[in-house]
Design a protein around this motif. Structure first.
Motif, PDB file in Angstrom:
ATOM      1  N   THR A 124       0.795  -1.226   0.000  1.00  0.00           N
ATOM      2  CA  THR A 124       0.000   0.000   0.000  1.00  0.00           C
ATOM      3  C   THR A 124       0.825   1.273   0.000  1.00  0.00           C
ATOM      4  O   THR A 124       0.346   2.327  -0.418  1.00  0.00           O
ATOM      5  N   GLY A 125       2.044   1.210   0.530  1.00  0.00           N
ATOM      6  CA  GLY A 125       2.849   2.400   0.703  1.00  0.00           C
ATOM      7  C   GLY A 125       2.458   3.227   1.910  1.00  0.00           C
ATOM      8  O   GLY A 125       2.912   4.359   2.054  1.00  0.00           O
ATOM      9  N   GLY A 126       1.624   2.649   2.783  1.00  0.00           N
ATOM     10  CA  GLY A 126       1.107   3.420   3.897  1.00  0.00           C
ATOM     11  C   GLY A 126       1.463   2.868   5.258  1.00  0.00           C
ATOM     12  O   GLY A 126       2.362   2.033   5.412  1.00  0.00           O
ATOM     13  N   ALA A 173      -0.294   1.237  19.803  1.00  0.00           N
ATOM     14  CA  ALA A 173       0.178   0.035  20.485  1.00  0.00           C
ATOM     15  C   ALA A 173       0.996  -0.845  19.557  1.00  0.00           C
ATOM     16  O   ALA A 173       1.907  -1.554  20.000  1.00  0.00           O
ATOM     17  N   SER A 174       0.678  -0.803  18.272  1.00  0.00           N
ATOM     18  CA  SER A 174       1.473  -1.492  17.248  1.00  0.00           C
ATOM     19  C   SER A 174       1.220  -0.793  15.926  1.00  0.00           C
ATOM     20  O   SER A 174       0.178  -1.000  15.298  1.00  0.00           O
ATOM     21  N   LEU A 175       2.143   0.042  15.517  1.00  0.00           N
ATOM     22  CA  LEU A 175       1.941   0.892  14.349  1.00  0.00           C
ATOM     23  C   LEU A 175       3.230   0.995  13.547  1.00  0.00           C
ATOM     24  O   LEU A 175       4.247   1.488  14.033  1.00  0.00           O
ATOM     25  N   LEU A 176       3.182   0.512  12.311  1.00  0.00           N
ATOM     26  CA  LEU A 176       4.332   0.583  11.409  1.00  0.00           C
ATOM     27  C   LEU A 176       4.228   1.852  10.579  1.00  0.00           C
ATOM     28  O   LEU A 176       3.227   2.083   9.893  1.00  0.00           O
ATOM     29  N   ILE A 177       5.288   2.680  10.639  1.00  0.00           N
ATOM     30  CA  ILE A 177       5.300   3.981   9.968  1.00  0.00           C
ATOM     31  C   ILE A 177       6.465   4.031   8.990  1.00  0.00           C
ATOM     32  O   ILE A 177       7.627   3.904   9.408  1.00  0.00           O
ATOM     33  N   PRO A 178       6.216   4.230   7.701  1.00  0.00           N
ATOM     34  CA  PRO A 178       7.335   4.386   6.761  1.00  0.00           C
ATOM     35  C   PRO A 178       8.074   5.706   6.982  1.00  0.00           C
ATOM     36  O   PRO A 178       7.463   6.715   7.340  1.00  0.00           O
ATOM     37  N   PHE A 179       9.363   5.689   6.754  1.00  0.00           N
ATOM     38  CA  PHE A 179      10.130   6.936   6.820  1.00  0.00           C
ATOM     39  C   PHE A 179       9.527   7.992   5.891  1.00  0.00           C
ATOM     40  O   PHE A 179       9.568   9.180   6.205  1.00  0.00           O
ATOM     41  N   LYS A 180       8.999   7.574   4.756  1.00  0.00           N
ATOM     42  CA  LYS A 180       8.500   8.559   3.793  1.00  0.00           C
ATOM     43  C   LYS A 180       7.320   9.346   4.353  1.00  0.00           C
ATOM     44  O   LYS A 180       7.135  10.516   4.004  1.00  0.00           O
ATOM     45  N   SER A 181       6.526   8.737   5.234  1.00  0.00           N
ATOM     46  CA  SER A 181       5.440   9.500   5.846  1.00  0.00           C
ATOM     47  C   SER A 181       5.991  10.478   6.885  1.00  0.00           C
ATOM     48  O   SER A 181       5.471  11.587   7.045  1.00  0.00           O
ATOM     49  N   LEU A 182       7.051  10.077   7.592  1.00  0.00           N
ATOM     50  CA  LEU A 182       7.690  11.000   8.519  1.00  0.00           C
ATOM     51  C   LEU A 182       8.261  12.208   7.778  1.00  0.00           C
ATOM     52  O   LEU A 182       8.191  13.345   8.267  1.00  0.00           O
ATOM     53  N   PHE A 210      -1.545   8.883   2.579  1.00  0.00           N
ATOM     54  CA  PHE A 210      -0.984   7.603   3.016  1.00  0.00           C
ATOM     55  C   PHE A 210      -2.106   6.689   3.508  1.00  0.00           C
ATOM     56  O   PHE A 210      -2.823   7.054   4.447  1.00  0.00           O
ATOM     57  N   PRO A 211      -2.272   5.515   2.910  1.00  0.00           N
ATOM     58  CA  PRO A 211      -3.313   4.593   3.357  1.00  0.00           C
ATOM     59  C   PRO A 211      -3.074   4.109   4.785  1.00  0.00           C
ATOM     60  O   PRO A 211      -1.926   4.019   5.242  1.00  0.00           O
ATOM     61  N   LEU A 212      -4.155   3.801   5.471  1.00  0.00           N
ATOM     62  CA  LEU A 212      -4.106   3.215   6.813  1.00  0.00           C
ATOM     63  C   LEU A 212      -4.818   1.874   6.754  1.00  0.00           C
ATOM     64  O   LEU A 212      -6.033   1.820   6.556  1.00  0.00           O
ATOM     65  N   THR A 213      -4.062   0.794   6.906  1.00  0.00           N
ATOM     66  CA  THR A 213      -4.656  -0.535   6.799  1.00  0.00           C
ATOM     67  C   THR A 213      -4.167  -1.419   7.942  1.00  0.00           C
ATOM     68  O   THR A 213      -3.278  -1.043   8.705  1.00  0.00           O
ATOM     69  N   ILE A 214      -4.755  -2.607   8.030  1.00  0.00           N
ATOM     70  CA  ILE A 214      -4.366  -3.547   9.077  1.00  0.00           C
ATOM     71  C   ILE A 214      -3.866  -4.847   8.447  1.00  0.00           C
ATOM     72  O   ILE A 214      -4.308  -5.252   7.366  1.00  0.00           O
ATOM     73  N   ALA A 215      -2.943  -5.475   9.142  1.00  0.00           N
ATOM     74  CA  ALA A 215      -2.423  -6.788   8.740  1.00  0.00           C
ATOM     75  C   ALA A 215      -2.881  -7.795   9.793  1.00  0.00           C
ATOM     76  O   ALA A 215      -2.292  -7.869  10.877  1.00  0.00           O
ATOM     77  N   LEU A 216      -3.936  -8.530   9.508  1.00  0.00           N
ATOM     78  CA  LEU A 216      -4.528  -9.410  10.513  1.00  0.00           C
ATOM     79  C   LEU A 216      -3.605 -10.553  10.924  1.00  0.00           C
ATOM     80  O   LEU A 216      -3.745 -11.101  12.023  1.00  0.00           O
ATOM     81  N   LYS A 217      -2.653 -10.909  10.066  1.00  0.00           N
ATOM     82  CA  LYS A 217      -1.731 -11.984  10.433  1.00  0.00           C
ATOM     83  C   LYS A 217      -0.619 -11.488  11.361  1.00  0.00           C
ATOM     84  O   LYS A 217       0.148 -12.299  11.875  1.00  0.00           O
ATOM     85  N   SER A 218      -0.555 -10.180  11.563  1.00  0.00           N
ATOM     86  CA  SER A 218       0.410  -9.602  12.501  1.00  0.00           C
ATOM     87  C   SER A 218      -0.258  -9.577  13.874  1.00  0.00           C
ATOM     88  O   SER A 218      -1.030  -8.674  14.198  1.00  0.00           O
TER      89      SER A 218
END
Length: 312
Positions: A124-126, A173-182, A210-218
């Motif tokens: 997604t790039g998000g 609590a668990s959030l992955l942030i790409p450097f590009k969004s920073l 930037f899309p906001l999505t969830i990874a259910l397997k995480s």
């Protein structure tokens, strides 16, 4: 190891404040991650106990695996994590193809949790959140959506979630942030100090595309409220004050008028009920809500300036 396009560097930020036992348990689970290119950054937020000594003793057993940052003062969730984010940006370089993983210290992690987060973000790039579970495996949450006419917030039911599903706001609590969004939107907003900084950051990123999505397997197992207490007076204060800060920034003018009217109605109703309610804790909770709302309108930001426990 699960298949990914590539394995970019991920900085895992773990913020500690008076929760060293939880932090050490989380570190043990992080060492079992199957994701190869990771660096764990532990930030102590000026804990008033022997946290620094205990953490440094554990980290010294694994040289090169962790980086330790000691703050001279309690900067809250946003300020403490920003110390780690700045460190990562400086070490890797702002232009790096890398990620920040914000992770609460009162969590334990499935070994493939980070892999699934990175895979989803590569699609997604998000920004991506995990499936948060209680320690017994029961469903907790994946994020929240906002009721823009009343100002309430609501989680997603487990029956309505799906892998890769877009959400309105993600949880820190668990959030992955790409450097590009920073690079595009900046760091966490420190005026919140605690609570709603993740929601504000989610909305800020979403409005920049930037899309906001969830990874259910995480899968991340989360005690929830281990540091602050789910119903502590400080938790209630920050929730009610910071919710208004966020809503003022992101609601449209008509929504904001509606939210303020509904908030006034709710506070009046809460005040009347507290007068009739014999339960002391409910009276105290109503008082804290009034203090939080008053401080919001007075422009009080950052750490709570009151000793709320003295109200008991």
């Amino acid at each position: 190891m699960h298949e990914t396009l590539h394995s970019p560097l991920v900085y895992i930020l773990l913020l500690n404040y008076r929760g060293t036992d939880d932090t050490l348990a989380c570190l043990d689970s992080l060492r079992a991650l199957d994701y190869p290119d990771r660096r764990i950054v532990v930030i102590d937020n000026a804990s008033p106990d022997n946290a620094v000594e205990r953490l440094q003793a554990r980290l010294s057993q694994f040289p090169g695996e962790f980086h330790f940052i000691q703050s001279s003062q309690n900067l809250g969730f946003s300020g403490g994590n920003n110390l780690g984010i700045r460190y990562a940006l400086e070490e890797a370089g702002v232009e790096a193809d890398a990620y920040i993983w914000l992770l609460n210290n009162d969590t334990t992690i499935a070994p493939d949790a980070l892999t699934h987060l990175v895979q989803e973000s590569q699609k997604t790039g998000g920004l991506v959140g995990s499936l948060l579970l209680y320690p017994d495996g029961g469903y907790q949450q994946v994020g929240t959506h906002i009721r823009w006419w009343t100002g309430g917030t609501k989680g997603y039911r487990d029956s309505e979630i799906d892998d890769g599903m877009p959400v309105e706001t993600l949880t820190g609590a668990s959030l992955l942030i790409p450097f590009k969004s920073l690079r595009a939107v900046g760091l966490l907003e420190e005026q919140f100090f605690l609570y709603f900084e993740d929601g504000e950051y989610s909305l800020r990123c979403a409005r920049q595309g930037f899309p906001l999505t969830i990874a259910l397997k995480s899968k991340v197992f989360h005690k929830e409220g281990a540091t602050t207490g789910r119903k502590s007076l400080n938790t209630q204060y920050y929730y009610h004050r910071n919710r208004m800060i966020l809503l003022q920034q992101y609601a449209n003018p008509l929504q904001w008028l509606s939210i303020q009217a509904y908030t006034a109605f709710r506070m009046l109703r809460t005040g009347v009920k507290s007068l009739l309610d014999p339960e002391p804790e409910r009276k105290l909770s109503a008082k804290v809500q009034w203090i939080a709302l008053r401080d919001y309108y007075r422009g009080v930001r950052g750490p709570c300036p009151h000793n709320l426990e003295s109200l008991r």
